[in-house]
Each structure stands twice: as structure tokens, then as C-alpha cells.
Design an enzyme around this catalytic site. Structure first.
Site, PDB file in Angstrom:
ATOM      1  CD  GLN A  65       4.899   6.128  -9.199  1.00  0.00           C
ATOM      2  OE1 GLN A  65       5.438   4.737  -9.578  1.00  0.00           O
ATOM      3  NE2 GLN A  65       5.084   6.908 -10.036  1.00  0.00           N
ATOM      4  CE1 TYR A 146       0.619  -2.146 -10.469  1.00  0.00           C
ATOM      5  CE2 TYR A 146       1.213  -0.063 -11.510  1.00  0.00           C
ATOM      6  CZ  TYR A 146       1.041  -0.962 -11.500  1.00  0.00           C
ATOM      7  OH  TYR A 146       2.258  -1.805 -12.076  1.00  0.00           O
ATOM      8  NE  ARG A 193       2.384   8.150 -13.942  1.00  0.00           N
ATOM      9  CZ  ARG A 193       3.173   6.646 -13.369  1.00  0.00           C
ATOM     10  NH1 ARG A 193       3.670   5.664 -12.825  1.00  0.00           N
ATOM     11  NH2 ARG A 193       4.067   7.073 -15.079  1.00  0.00           N
TER      12      ARG A 193
END
Length: 287
Positions: A65, A146, A193
């Protein structure tokens, strides 16, 4: 750097068939938390190779990730101790844990327009490094406040150039990163994601029903391997995204009671300790 403890941890979980690793920074600027791993140097590649080899030997598959934390950072946690970077110079609320204890997160430095292509290339380079380290693919972390999510949001992104303001501008960074990574390692090895309307890490989104379908529409031509969706309960939006997404959808109903949803065929919640895992991260095909 990944250590023998990382190798042991992931190997113990290889029987889950597909592992998505912890958030791993694509560059020194992408690190926000204390002692999180990277995937952008030769030493990172060597360290992760021990992990991927062990997982594969145990019969599992593993993707890394890629998580650039953007403004959710503190300079004390980075190797260069520079000011965090973000779409705009907007300080997030909250504390960041450092080696000397919790500290207020600082105001980040807004990326110059000319710098953004370099950040996109950091993701591309990290993806290439991941494949060199033996990973089966990468997942781009565009959720949970993020950097990619910061560009999408209305409060963290206050830019007035081609990366801010309109929905078309705010989704641009996410599309450019996904395009660069898919072009480097293949769309069939690239996942994404997202977490629509998730306020985590001081994110505000008021236009999810317009923004996320536009993002999905822009990403559709890439034919990415999967979309990993952290779902907060907006079933109408979920159905629109499922209808527009051309490949697999990993649906994560994080934090929602299991009894809201039917158990998969053959699963008895009373007798299956891992029912929560099965029910909260599964492929869905909604009509």
C-alpha cells in the site's frame, strides 16, 4: 527498513490469500508517522524481498500500500526533517506521535504547481521498486485523509491552479498518479483505496455524490485491478460507484455491525472466529 519481524508477521497471515501491507511511503517526503517503512531505495527493495519471498513460499499473495501522508506528518518523523508538503498550507487538527512524545502537527508547505509532476513520479518509482521487491502489485492509498485524499477534499485543497477548485481539477492528481503507476507496472497490478466522506484526519467533503462518480469515470479507461472502498453507509453512492467501476470492488464496511449484513454462504457467525474479516472485506456485485 523491513526487518525479520515484518517477515514473520506477514508470513503468519499468508493463508488469508491476499495481503495488503501497512502504509508504505513512496518517498522521504511521504513519511509522516514514526518508523513506517519505505519502498523507494535499494535497501527498501532488499528488505521487502525477504517479506514477499516468505509470503509466496507460504502460498499467499501480497501487495504494498503506497501511502504518502502529505500534511498528516511531523518533521521529527522523517529522515530529512523538512516541513510536510500538501495541496495547500492548511494545518490539520490533532497530534502526531514522535520519538519525544505527541506533538501538534505543523502547517504544511503547499506544493508548487511545477513540483506536482515530481510527486507523481515518486509514486511511479515506488511502484517499480515494489515489483522489483517481489510484490504482486500495489494499492494506491487515496483514503483516510492522506495526500491523494487531501487533493480530493474541499478543506485541505484550497488551490487556485489546475489542481484545485473544480471537481475536474481536484481529481486530477489522483488520476495522474494512477495513470503513472498503471503505465509503469500494469493496470492489472494496480489497485486504489478510497473513503468517500470519511472525516478522518480532518477531512471535509460536501460533494461526494458528484466528486467520486467523476473520479471513477476518469479512472475507468485505465481498467485498474480493483477498487478498495471504505464504506461509511451511503448505499446510494455505493451503488453508483459499483455501477461505474469496471473491475473488482473490495468493500470494507469498517466499524459497522456484522448483523446488518447477511453472512456469506456456509459461514456461521457463532462458530467462525474470522467472520468479521470475511464480511468486512469482500468482493461485491451490486445490481
Amino acid at each position: 527498513m523491513p526487518t525479520d519481524l515484518n517477515r514473520e508477521y506477514y508470513t503468519q497471515r499468508a493463508s488469508m490469500a491476499l495481503i495488503i501491507t501497512e502504509g508504505t511511503q513512496p518517498s522521504a517526503d511521504g513519511q509522516g508517522y514514526l518508523l513506517t517503512p519505505g519502498i523507494y531505495t535499494a535497501d527498501h527493495i532488499d528488505g521487502w524481498h525477504a517479506v514477499t519471498d516468505a509470503v509466496h513460499a507460504a502460498g499467499g499473495r501480497i501487495v504494498v500500500q503506497l501511502m504518502h501522508t502529505g500534511r498528516i506528518a511531523h518533521s521529527d518523523n522523517t529522515p530529512h526533517h523538512r516541513q510536510p508538503v500538501a495541496p495547500s498550507a492548511v494545518r490539520p487538527t490533532g497530534l502526531m506521535f514522535t520519538a519525544t512524545g505527541p506533538q501538534e502537527m505543523p502547517t504544511p508547505r503547499a506544493l508548487e504547481t511545477g513540483e506536482i509532476a515530481g510527486v507523481v513520479d515518486e509514486f511511479r518509482h515506488a511502484a517499480a521498486s515494489a515489483i522489483a521487491a517481489g510484490f504482486d502489485g500495489v494499492e494506491l492509498h487515496g483514503a483516510n485523509g492522506y495526500l491523494i485524499h487531501q487533493f480530493l477534499s474541499g478543506n485541505a485543497n484550497q488551490r487556485t491552479d489546475g489542481y484545485g477548485g473544480t471537481i475536474a481539477n481536484r481529481i486530477r492528481f489522483a488520476v495522474e498518479v494512477a495513470t503513472a503507476v498503471a503505465g509503469e507496472i500494469g493496470a492489472d497490478r494496480t489497485g486504489l483505496r478510497l473513503s468517500p466522506a470519511n472525516p478522518y484526519n480532518d477531512i471535509t467533503e460536501n460533494d461526494t455524490h458528484d466528486l467520486y462518480p467523476a473520479l471513477i469515470n476518469a479512472l475507468t479507461p485505465l481498467n485498474l485491478a480493483y477498487l478498495h472502498l471504505i464504506h461509511a453507509g451511503d448505499e446510494e453512492l455505493l451503488r453508483r460507484l459499483r455501477a461505474g467501476w469496471p473491475t473488482a470492488l473490495l468493500l470494507n464496511r469498517a466499524g459497522q455491525p456484522l448483523d446488518r449484513f447477511p453472512a456469506p454462504s456456509g459461514v456461521d457467525r457463532r462458530r467462525t472466529p474470522q467472520a468479521g474479516v470475511i464480511l468486512t472485506a469482500h468482493l461485491v456485485r451490486l445490481k
